[in-house]
Each structure stands twice: as structure tokens, then as C-alpha cells.
Design a protein around this motif. Structure first.
Motif, mmCIF file in Angstrom:
data_model
loop_
_atom_site.group_PDB
_atom_site.id
_atom_site.type_symbol
_atom_site.label_atom_id
_atom_site.label_comp_id
_atom_site.label_asym_id
_atom_site.label_seq_id
_atom_site.Cartn_x
_atom_site.Cartn_y
_atom_site.Cartn_z
ATOM 1 N N ARG A 98 0.831 -1.201 0.000
ATOM 2 C CA ARG A 98 0.000 0.000 0.000
ATOM 3 C C ARG A 98 0.872 1.259 0.000
ATOM 4 O O ARG A 98 0.528 2.266 -0.624
ATOM 5 N N ALA A 99 1.988 1.209 0.712
ATOM 6 C CA ALA A 99 2.884 2.367 0.742
ATOM 7 C C ALA A 99 3.452 2.648 -0.646
ATOM 8 O O ALA A 99 3.536 3.805 -1.073
ATOM 9 N N TYR A 100 3.836 1.602 -1.380
ATOM 10 C CA TYR A 100 4.321 1.795 -2.752
ATOM 11 C C TYR A 100 3.209 2.348 -3.639
ATOM 12 O O TYR A 100 3.429 3.254 -4.447
ATOM 13 N N GLU A 101 2.002 1.794 -3.499
ATOM 14 C CA GLU A 101 0.884 2.234 -4.330
ATOM 15 C C GLU A 101 0.522 3.696 -4.062
ATOM 16 O O GLU A 101 0.193 4.443 -4.986
ATOM 17 N N ASP A 102 0.574 4.093 -2.805
ATOM 18 C CA ASP A 102 0.150 5.441 -2.411
ATOM 19 C C ASP A 102 1.289 6.455 -2.442
ATOM 20 O O ASP A 102 1.067 7.644 -2.172
ATOM 21 N N GLY A 103 2.510 5.999 -2.746
ATOM 22 C CA GLY A 103 3.648 6.902 -2.726
ATOM 23 C C GLY A 103 3.944 7.428 -1.336
ATOM 24 O O GLY A 103 4.318 8.592 -1.165
ATOM 25 N N ASP A 104 3.767 6.559 -0.333
ATOM 26 C CA ASP A 104 3.987 6.954 1.062
ATOM 27 C C ASP A 104 5.490 6.943 1.350
ATOM 28 O O ASP A 104 6.036 5.989 1.915
ATOM 29 N N SER A 105 6.164 8.018 0.953
ATOM 30 C CA SER A 105 7.618 8.064 1.072
ATOM 31 C C SER A 105 8.080 8.044 2.520
ATOM 32 O O SER A 105 9.173 7.558 2.823
ATOM 33 N N ALA A 106 7.259 8.544 3.446
ATOM 34 C CA ALA A 106 7.642 8.546 4.860
ATOM 35 C C ALA A 106 7.771 7.111 5.373
ATOM 36 O O ALA A 106 8.755 6.758 6.035
ATOM 37 N N MET A 107 6.792 6.257 5.061
ATOM 38 C CA MET A 107 6.866 4.872 5.500
ATOM 39 C C MET A 107 7.999 4.137 4.799
ATOM 40 O O MET A 107 8.737 3.365 5.410
ATOM 41 N N LEU A 108 8.132 4.373 3.500
ATOM 42 C CA LEU A 108 9.150 3.669 2.732
ATOM 43 C C LEU A 108 10.559 4.057 3.163
ATOM 44 O O LEU A 108 11.490 3.257 3.058
ATOM 45 N N ALA A 109 10.718 5.274 3.654
ATOM 46 C CA ALA A 109 12.033 5.694 4.153
ATOM 47 C C ALA A 109 12.464 4.843 5.338
ATOM 48 O O ALA A 109 13.658 4.708 5.617
ATOM 49 N N ASP A 110 11.492 4.251 6.038
ATOM 50 C CA ASP A 110 11.788 3.379 7.176
ATOM 51 C C ASP A 110 11.751 1.897 6.807
ATOM 52 O O ASP A 110 12.519 1.099 7.334
ATOM 53 N N ALA A 111 10.826 1.527 5.908
ATOM 54 C CA ALA A 111 10.536 0.112 5.697
ATOM 55 C C ALA A 111 11.086 -0.474 4.407
ATOM 56 O O ALA A 111 11.153 -1.697 4.270
ATOM 57 N N ALA A 112 11.466 0.357 3.442
ATOM 58 C CA ALA A 112 11.987 -0.162 2.175
ATOM 59 C C ALA A 112 13.353 -0.813 2.386
ATOM 60 O O ALA A 112 13.988 -0.607 3.421
ATOM 61 N N PRO A 113 13.824 -1.608 1.428
ATOM 62 C CA PRO A 113 15.162 -2.191 1.548
ATOM 63 C C PRO A 113 16.226 -1.120 1.754
ATOM 64 O O PRO A 113 16.087 0.019 1.285
ATOM 65 N N ASP A 114 17.291 -1.484 2.455
ATOM 66 C CA ASP A 114 18.348 -0.523 2.779
ATOM 67 C C ASP A 114 18.858 0.212 1.544
ATOM 68 O O ASP A 114 19.158 1.400 1.589
ATOM 69 N N SER A 115 18.944 -0.501 0.424
ATOM 70 C CA SER A 115 19.537 0.082 -0.778
ATOM 71 C C SER A 115 18.702 1.200 -1.383
ATOM 72 O O SER A 115 19.213 2.006 -2.158
ATOM 73 N N THR A 116 17.400 1.247 -1.046
ATOM 74 C CA THR A 116 16.533 2.268 -1.649
ATOM 75 C C THR A 116 15.965 3.258 -0.630
ATOM 76 O O THR A 116 15.226 4.164 -1.002
ATOM 77 N N ARG A 117 16.304 3.111 0.633
ATOM 78 C CA ARG A 117 15.710 3.993 1.645
ATOM 79 C C ARG A 117 16.090 5.454 1.420
ATOM 80 O O ARG A 117 15.292 6.359 1.670
ATOM 81 N N ALA A 118 17.303 5.699 0.952
ATOM 82 C CA ALA A 118 17.734 7.082 0.736
ATOM 83 C C ALA A 118 16.872 7.758 -0.330
ATOM 84 O O ALA A 118 16.607 8.956 -0.242
#
Length: 274
Positions: free
Chosen positions: A204-224
């Protein structure tokens, strides 16, 4: 040895199935779905052919109950099967064979069914049915909530190992694979439903463009990347520049960022790239 839930969203027409079990990779054999056609589970003594054959019957216009009767009539092992079929019109047909291990059973209504075998108690089915019927969440979340409710009162007698969630669109398409909205599996985990919940939240975070959540939960290589997007969205240009500086230490990311900016994917970051 498995508990599952089928459902149709009466507003969107989406069709879905959720399943949990103490077996390895339950998602590889139990749930089946086709956009605009229906969803199927085949469990207890699972026979994978029930999935594609049931969907083919539904697609040909055969009613759900007749599809199920035909499958059972041709199967010498039908007494050990537990099968549920939900058509795109919301009609349900369910079979719990007398040879299924106790506690086994099913509950169903218009546009939904829950079923299970080798359960801790019948309360598992009742809890799942109640959770599904009284939820107004989107279909995927609603299915998962029903599974969690069943797990909370005992779930599979043997414990837990895997879970899966599959949701497809309500309209038939020439290429139905384009209408798979959710297809998530946890094949082996101590807490498969908790992990499935995490995966759905991440989708849902990817679908909604929830960059705040993804900054914490995405893989280390893409968090930045997501940290930079989130900072830019909030107007924190210094924070965005810092995140970009970390990212641009890797030459391949520099090229990726610039190509994305040219394509208009990162409007908030474009002016920070130079």
C-alpha cells in the motif's frame, strides 16, 4: 490443516482469497483466482486441479454449485477434500468432506465463505465469519482481518508456518493477469500472518507513494531515495539534499535519478540534482 476465507467486494467487484496453515508454502497450492471469473480454495487433502478446473467451469458460465458437484463426482477422494468456490456474481459453493480431520467445517453467506480443517475449535470459523461480515475495509485488508481473527482464537491446531493473500479485479479481461491487485505469500515464518500484514502495508505504501513509511521500511539500498522524496515533499530541502548526497555516492543511482527526473517522476527533486 488449513483455514481460509473467500470474498467479493460488493462495490468494486474484486474477488479474493486469504489462507493460513501450518504447512510449507500454502500459497502454492490452495488459493486460485481469475479476474471477473471467481476464486477457489482446495485444501485438506489438496488437489490442485480443482483450482483451474473450477475456474474454467465458472468462465464457461456454469453455476458455482454445479461446478463443485461436477468436480466432486469425478473424484474418488472427494470425502477428504475441502473446497470452496466463489463466482464473480457472489454465489458460493462449499464442500467439507466427511473424511476431513476434526475440527473441520465452513460458514458462508452472500459473497463470502470461511472454511477450515484440523482447527483448534469451531470458534475459529465463527471468529473469521464475524470479522469478515462486520468489516468495511478494502477487500485485501478485510480478508487478512478475518484470518487474524481465526488465528487469535486458535487457528490451525498444529501451529503456524505460512500464509497467502490473492485479490483480483471484478471484470473479465483478455489478459486477466493484468488485474491481479494483490498476490502476497509468506512461505515459512514463525508469525506468517504478521509478516503478511507487513507485506500488505508495504504494498500500500508503494501504491500510495507513502515516502515517509518507505524511508523506514523499504530495503536498505533504496531507503535514501524515499527519504529524499519525503523530505522534498515536506519542504525540507536540506534534508532532501543530504539524502541525495548519500545516494549519489553510487554512480549507478546518479544515472537512475537523472533519468527519472527527465521522465518527470521526481518533480520535487529535479531542482536539487544540479
Amino acid at each position: 490443516m488449513t483455514f481460509s476465507v473467500l470474498g467479493r467486494d460488493p462495490v468494486t467487484g474484486e474477488l479474493g482469497v486469504g489462507v493460513a496453515s501450518c504447512v510449507l508454502a500454502v500459497g502454492r497450492a490452495v488459493p486460485w483466482a481469475k479476474a471477473g471469473v471467481g476464486v477457489v480454495v482446495t485444501q485438506s487433502q489438496t488437489r490442485r486441479g480443482y483450482g483451474p478446473h473450477a475456474l474454467a467451469g465458472l468462465e464457461a458460465g456454469v453455476p458455482a454449485d454445479q461446478v463443485l458437484r461436477t468436480l466432486l463426482r469425478r473424484d474418488a477422494g472427494a470425502s477428504g477434500r475441502q473446497v470452496a468456490v466463489l463466482a464473480a456474481d457472489g454465489v458460493v459453493a462449499v464442500h467439507t468432506g466427511e473424511g476431513c480431520l476434526d475440527t473441520s467445517g465452513d460458514r458462508y453467506g452472500d459473497g463470502w465463505s470461511v472454511q477450515g480443517n484440523l482447527l483448534r475449535s469451531p470458534a475459529v470459523l465463527d471468529a473469521m465469519a464475524d470479522a469478515y461480515v462486520h468489516s468495511s475495509l478494502p477487500l485485501a485488508e478485510r480478508l487478512l482481518t478475518a484470518l487474524e481473527a481465526g488465528e487469535a482464537v486458535g487457528g490451525d491446531l498444529r501451529g503456524r508456518q505460512s500464509a497467502a493473500l490473492l485479490v483480483v479485479g471484478g471484470r473479465r479481461l483478455a489478459e486477466p493477469w493484468d488485474a491481479v491487485a494483490v498476490d502476497l505469500r509468506v512461505d515459512h515464518a514463525l508469525e506468517p500472518l504478521a509478516q503478511l500484514r507487513q507485506l500488505l502495508s508495504l504494498q500500500r505504501a508503494y501504491e500510495d507513494g507513502d515516502s515517509a513509511m518507505l524511508a523506514d521500511a523499504a530495503p536498505d539500498s533504496t531507503r535514501a531515495v524515499h527519504a529524499a522524496l519525503d523530505a522534498a515533499r515536506r519542504g525540507d530541502l536540506e534534508g532532501a539534499r543530504a539524502a541525495l548526497a548519500e545516494l549519489r555516492r553510487k554512480p549507478e543511482w546518479e544515472e537512475w535519478l537523472r533519468s527519472g527526473a527527465v521522465a518527470g517522476r521526481f518533480p520535487n527533486l529535479t531542482r536539487l540534482l544540479d
